[in-house]
Design a protein around this motif. Structure first.
Motif, mmCIF file in Angstrom:
data_model
loop_
_atom_site.group_PDB
_atom_site.id
_atom_site.type_symbol
_atom_site.label_atom_id
_atom_site.label_comp_id
_atom_site.label_asym_id
_atom_site.label_seq_id
_atom_site.Cartn_x
_atom_site.Cartn_y
_atom_site.Cartn_z
ATOM 1 N N GLY A 1 0.817 -1.251 -0.034
ATOM 2 C CA GLY A 1 -0.031 0.030 0.054
ATOM 3 C C GLY A 1 0.689 1.101 0.061
ATOM 4 O O GLY A 1 1.906 1.341 0.791
ATOM 5 N N GLY A 2 0.639 2.192 -0.878
ATOM 6 C CA GLY A 2 1.447 3.372 -1.021
ATOM 7 C C GLY A 2 0.416 4.880 -1.034
ATOM 8 O O GLY A 2 -1.010 4.506 -1.272
ATOM 9 N N GLY A 3 1.230 5.801 -0.450
ATOM 10 C CA GLY A 3 0.175 6.968 -0.514
ATOM 11 C C GLY A 3 -1.080 6.812 0.185
ATOM 12 O O GLY A 3 -0.986 6.557 1.324
ATOM 13 N N ALA A 4 -2.230 7.324 -0.327
ATOM 14 C CA ALA A 4 -3.274 7.323 0.450
ATOM 15 C C ALA A 4 -3.660 5.957 0.686
ATOM 16 O O ALA A 4 -4.687 5.697 1.586
ATOM 17 N N GLY A 5 -3.032 4.838 0.158
ATOM 18 C CA GLY A 5 -3.391 3.299 0.583
ATOM 19 C C GLY A 5 -2.512 2.955 1.556
ATOM 20 O O GLY A 5 -2.443 1.816 1.886
ATOM 21 N N THR A 6 -1.728 3.559 2.275
ATOM 22 C CA THR A 6 -0.638 2.985 3.058
ATOM 23 C C THR A 6 -1.247 2.797 4.607
ATOM 24 O O THR A 6 -1.060 1.936 5.154
ATOM 25 N N THR A 7 -2.253 3.734 5.087
ATOM 26 C CA THR A 7 -2.828 3.706 6.037
ATOM 27 C C THR A 7 -4.403 3.907 5.744
ATOM 28 O O THR A 7 -4.898 4.624 4.981
ATOM 29 N N TRP A 8 -5.229 3.083 6.625
ATOM 30 C CA TRP A 8 -6.652 3.093 6.319
ATOM 31 C C TRP A 8 -7.527 3.545 7.697
ATOM 32 O O TRP A 8 -7.173 2.985 8.752
ATOM 33 N N LEU A 9 -8.595 4.225 7.800
ATOM 34 C CA LEU A 9 -9.682 4.248 8.906
ATOM 35 C C LEU A 9 -10.425 3.171 8.636
ATOM 36 O O LEU A 9 -11.083 3.162 7.477
ATOM 37 N N VAL A 10 -10.408 2.442 9.605
ATOM 38 C CA VAL A 10 -11.513 1.262 9.562
ATOM 39 C C VAL A 10 -12.552 1.225 10.441
ATOM 40 O O VAL A 10 -12.175 1.684 11.652
ATOM 41 N N GLY A 11 -13.860 0.979 10.093
ATOM 42 C CA GLY A 11 -14.837 0.670 10.922
ATOM 43 C C GLY A 11 -16.048 0.846 10.532
ATOM 44 O O GLY A 11 -16.366 0.991 9.289
ATOM 45 N N SER A 12 -17.062 0.977 11.435
ATOM 46 C CA SER A 12 -18.396 1.330 11.048
ATOM 47 C C SER A 12 -18.520 2.694 10.598
ATOM 48 O O SER A 12 -17.680 3.640 10.583
ATOM 49 N N ALA A 13 -19.679 3.203 9.838
ATOM 50 C CA ALA A 13 -19.856 4.677 9.429
ATOM 51 C C ALA A 13 -19.598 5.416 10.685
ATOM 52 O O ALA A 13 -18.859 6.551 10.682
ATOM 53 N N GLU A 14 -20.143 5.065 11.756
ATOM 54 C CA GLU A 14 -20.099 5.609 13.174
ATOM 55 C C GLU A 14 -18.616 5.884 13.472
ATOM 56 O O GLU A 14 -18.101 6.940 13.983
ATOM 57 N N ASP A 15 -17.880 4.848 13.549
ATOM 58 C CA ASP A 15 -16.297 4.730 13.935
ATOM 59 C C ASP A 15 -15.522 5.630 12.882
ATOM 60 O O ASP A 15 -14.952 6.528 13.528
#
Length: 355
Positions: free
Chosen positions: A302-316
């Motif tokens: 994963g590079g650029g904006a794909g290096t880290t992800w915010l993960v969860g429900s819509a509320e999270d």
């Protein structure tokens, strides 16, 4: 009263599919496929989308023009490179598209590594590269806001230059906003004096807070003569109906990436920039930072904006984005794959919690 935040997506103008665990699509880059995405953005509450740039992929400005012609409110955030464009050529092209679209153009100026020799460009060291970027941004803005411009810089020159058509102010908008990224000291000096919006990638909250404070201080020290710098966040958001399902899907995608089944293509294959290295280094602090910032993708391609992800429900995810908003972020460029399905899902589930 501060203005409301704006939410954009990402249009993948490349002949390869994305690299977040998704499969290849033979029609990935057809005009019909990308138009369908742009129209879905209009229908699901998004302002527009970032369109990336780099040699070896379809021309960004041409694609933006085609999508503007096929939509009514979609706003392209058009990535451009000094050296690929000369300032006057770009200022004229962007002014024309802005005029034809009724003021829908946004611009992301990119200074990262590219296949420069393939299009006849060359650069020196980092200092030279950002000095050229600074001249490009300053001159483009002058060409949009002044007439009979004469400029004799180290990298660009024009004489008695007037761009047509002239840009028409829309409220307090005198010209398309100039977005800019970069985490090196040289990049931050350019952003502090020339950018309208500084884009960050998905760093933890403390890192973003520190960079915002530093850029504001730097702008004062360098006598910034523009309106106050604004800030944006470019990040992957993996949203599912429940927290548990989101993490199960995120971890499954990373397993595919680790196996090489998802491909490891990314825009940063020509060298690792300071901002990219900052993201890659986060994995050493843990697979999950803050509440739900997932760093593992950066270990496996994963590079650029794909290096880290915010993960969860819509509320999270909304809760996390609100925390960035509290720091001063007012422009968000989100994305996940498959693109069309996620435009609809996140437009339906996430955006109503944020707008």
């Amino acid at each position: 009263m501060s203005k409301p935040s704006e939410f954009l997506w990402y249009i993948p103008n490349d002949t390869k599919a994305g690299h977040r665990g998704d499969a290849s699509d033979p029609d990935h880059n057809s005009l019909d496929t990308l138009t369908t995405q742009a129209k879905a953005l209009e229908e699901h509450g998004w302002k527009g989308a970032l369109i990336g740039t780099g040699w070896g992929r379809p021309d960004t400005f041409t694609l933006a023009t085609a999508l503007v012609a096929r939509t009514t409110s979609f706003e392209p955030l058009i990535a451009v490179r000094p050296g690929y464009w000369k300032p006057a050529n770009f200022a004229s092209s962007a002014a024309t598209l802005d005029h034809l679209s009724g003021g829908r153009v946004r611009v992301n100026v990119v200074s990262g590594p590219d296949e420069l020799a393939a299009y006849g460009d060359q650069e020196g060291d980092q200092a030279q590269r950002y000095a050229r970027t600074k001249e490009f941004m300053r001159l483009v803005r002058r060409l949009w806001t002044e007439e009979n411009v004469t400029f004799n810089g180290e990298h660009f020159q024009v004489a008695n230059s007037t761009v047509a058509p002239r840009l028409v102010p829309l409220g307090d908008r005198r010209h398309p906003k100039l977005y800019f990224g970069g985490a090196s000291e040289a990049a931050e000096r350019v952003s502090a004096t020339e950018a309208d919006v500084q884009l960050f990638w998905g760093e933890p909250l403390d890192g973003v807070r520190e960079r915002i404070e530093r850029l504001r201080t730097l702008g004062r020290a360098l006598d910034r003569d523009l309106p106050p710098l604004e800030f944006g966040l470019r990040i992957t958001t993996l949203v599912r109906d429940t927290t548990e399902q989101a993490w199960a899907d995120a971890e499954a995608k990373v397993v595919k990436m680790a196996e090489g089944a998802a491909g490891s293509w990314q825009d940063h294959r020509h060298g690792i920039a300071v901002g990219q290295q900052r993201l890659l280094d986060l994995a050493a602090q843990g697979d999950v930072l803050d509440d739900n910032l997932y760093t593992a993708p950066g270990k496996f391609g994963g590079g650029g904006a794909g290096t880290t992800w915010l993960v969860g429900s819509a509320e999270d995810v909304a809760r996390s984005l609100r925390k960035y908003e509290d720091l001063g972020i007012s422009y968000f460029v989100l994305s996940d794959t498959p693109y069309l399905a996620e435009i609809k899902r996140q437009g339906t589930q996430l955006l109503p919690l944020l707008t």
